[in-house]
Design a protein around this motif. Structure first.
Motif, mmCIF file in Angstrom:
data_model
loop_
_atom_site.group_PDB
_atom_site.id
_atom_site.type_symbol
_atom_site.label_atom_id
_atom_site.label_comp_id
_atom_site.label_asym_id
_atom_site.label_seq_id
_atom_site.Cartn_x
_atom_site.Cartn_y
_atom_site.Cartn_z
ATOM 1 N N ALA A 138 0.823 -1.214 0.000
ATOM 2 C CA ALA A 138 0.000 0.000 0.000
ATOM 3 C C ALA A 138 0.850 1.255 0.000
ATOM 4 N N GLY B 95 -0.837 2.777 -2.889
ATOM 5 C CA GLY B 95 -1.738 3.777 -2.337
ATOM 6 C C GLY B 95 -1.342 5.187 -2.697
ATOM 7 N N THR C 215 -1.674 8.871 6.811
ATOM 8 C CA THR C 215 -2.510 8.135 5.855
ATOM 9 C C THR C 215 -2.740 6.740 6.399
ATOM 10 N N TYR D 186 -4.366 3.274 5.362
ATOM 11 C CA TYR D 186 -4.951 2.425 4.340
ATOM 12 C C TYR D 186 -5.795 1.333 5.007
ATOM 13 N N ASP E 287 -10.998 -0.497 1.462
ATOM 14 C CA ASP E 287 -10.920 0.664 0.573
ATOM 15 C C ASP E 287 -9.782 0.568 -0.436
ATOM 16 N N ASP E 288 -8.688 -0.065 -0.064
ATOM 17 C CA ASP E 288 -7.490 -0.043 -0.903
ATOM 18 C C ASP E 288 -7.122 -1.380 -1.531
#
Length: 342
Positions: A170, A174, A305, A307, A311-312
């Motif tokens: 991520a 991300g 941030t 993650y 959502d990711d």
């Protein structure tokens, strides 16, 4: 590289104690002559559950209820229950270990139909470093510098390992990176990995014995290690992955098991878990000062941030197949290519 992997010492089996009675042979936390529930959980829950059991015993639903416990690497524990290990309550590191029991008919398909979507505890991916952080490890990019030695559990057995590796992925994907760029980053991460213990607890043991420069771990595991006197520091990177640990009752569990499962997400139980470094999964929790946290009075600061799997990564059903399928998954292939498959 696999022949040079450092072998982690097995984590010693600990016995949970309550104010009533205990039995070292079975890892029992029991009430006097009361009903016994069998709880099977992932390894880092062992210390955290002791005050939760005690708190539950003080409720009308928990009066006289004791626990027979089994702890270990999350994937191994899930497979053991599938294979016949007695369990009334199961509390795993990640959803695929629960889904295995749903597929086997041992946990109901609607296990996520509650206010927390089946999640009982949470944490974030964290870097545990030597006291004073001599390697200056602050973010993910520092992990892939030449010469940095990483310890992280093995994704073949440990849920913690899957969270850790997806956190690394991520970090690149991300931020807008391609799958190829993320794969390159994780390859470098694995090339710097010198040990793949079978569980999060065994990984901490390996690091405490002097192996490696950085341990990739749960935040709560880092806090617990410091509570136990380990001279570690830990760093929550500016971008990290939310860890969500599911719990459920088995299909033939007694009513007391359902009462205990409901209790796990009360503010009282969540405050108990916070004492061991877990982040609350419900609102309204009065947080205590958490010994071992970087700031005991503000133990769970928000990362820059955060993650999430949903959502990711499209949820665990998609992520587990894409990344960890034994035949087609990205991570088993990269482990084979880097010699870190065992």
């Amino acid at each position: 590289m696999s022949s040079s992997l450092v072998k982690a010492a097995a984590a010693s089996a600990a016995v949970l104690l309550t104010t009533t009675a205990c039995s070292a042979a079975g890892g029992t936390a029991a009430g006097d002559e009361g009903e016994q529930l069998s709880l099977v959980g992932f390894s880092v829950l062992e210390a955290a559950n002791a005050p939760v059991f005690e708190e539950f015993a003080g409720t009308s639903e928990g009066e006289g209820v004791g626990f027979q416990t089994s702890y270990g690497a999350s994937g191994d524990q899930s497979r053991a229950v599938e294979g016949g290990l007695d369990a009334d309550v199961v509390h795993f590191s990640l959803e695929p270990d629960m889904q295995r029991l749903v597929d086997a008919g041992l946990v109901a398909e609607d296990w996520k139909d509650n206010e927390t979507k089946g999640i009982a505890t949470s944490s974030v991916v964290t870097f545990v470093v030597r006291e004073g952080n001599p390697e200056g490890i602050e973010g993910w990019e520092d992990l892939v510098k030449p010469g940095v030695e990483i310890i992280t559990p093995n994704p073949a057995s440990s849920g913690s390992a899957k969270w850790n590796i997806l956190g690394a992925w991520a970090h690149v994907a991300g931020a807008g990176g391609s799958d190829a760029e993320a794969e390159d980053f994780v390859t470098k991460f694995l090339e710097n990995t010198i040990a793949l213990p079978s569980s999060g607890r065994e990984a901490t043991t390996a690091f405490s014995e002097g192996n490696g420069d950085v341990l990739i771990s749960y935040e709560n595991e880092a806090i617990l290690a410091r509570q136990n006197g380990e001279a570690f520091d830990y760093v929550v990177p500016d971008d990290t992955l939310l860890i969500e640990n599911p719990a459920a009752v088995t299909t033939d569990a007694p009513e007391a098991a359902s009462a205990f499962l409901t209790f796990l997400t009360t503010p009282e139980a969540q405050a108990d878990y916070a004492l061991s470094g877990f982040r609350p999964v419900v609102d309204g929790v009065e947080l205590p000062d958490v010994e071992g946290a970087n700031d005991p009075s503000n133990p769970f600061p928000d990362p820059g941030t955060l993650y999430t799997i949903d959502d990711d990564f499209g949820g665990w059903a998609e992520a587990n197949t894409k990344f960890f399928d034994e035949e087609s998954g990205i991570i088993p292939r990269l482990q084979a290519e880097t010699g870190t498959a065992e």
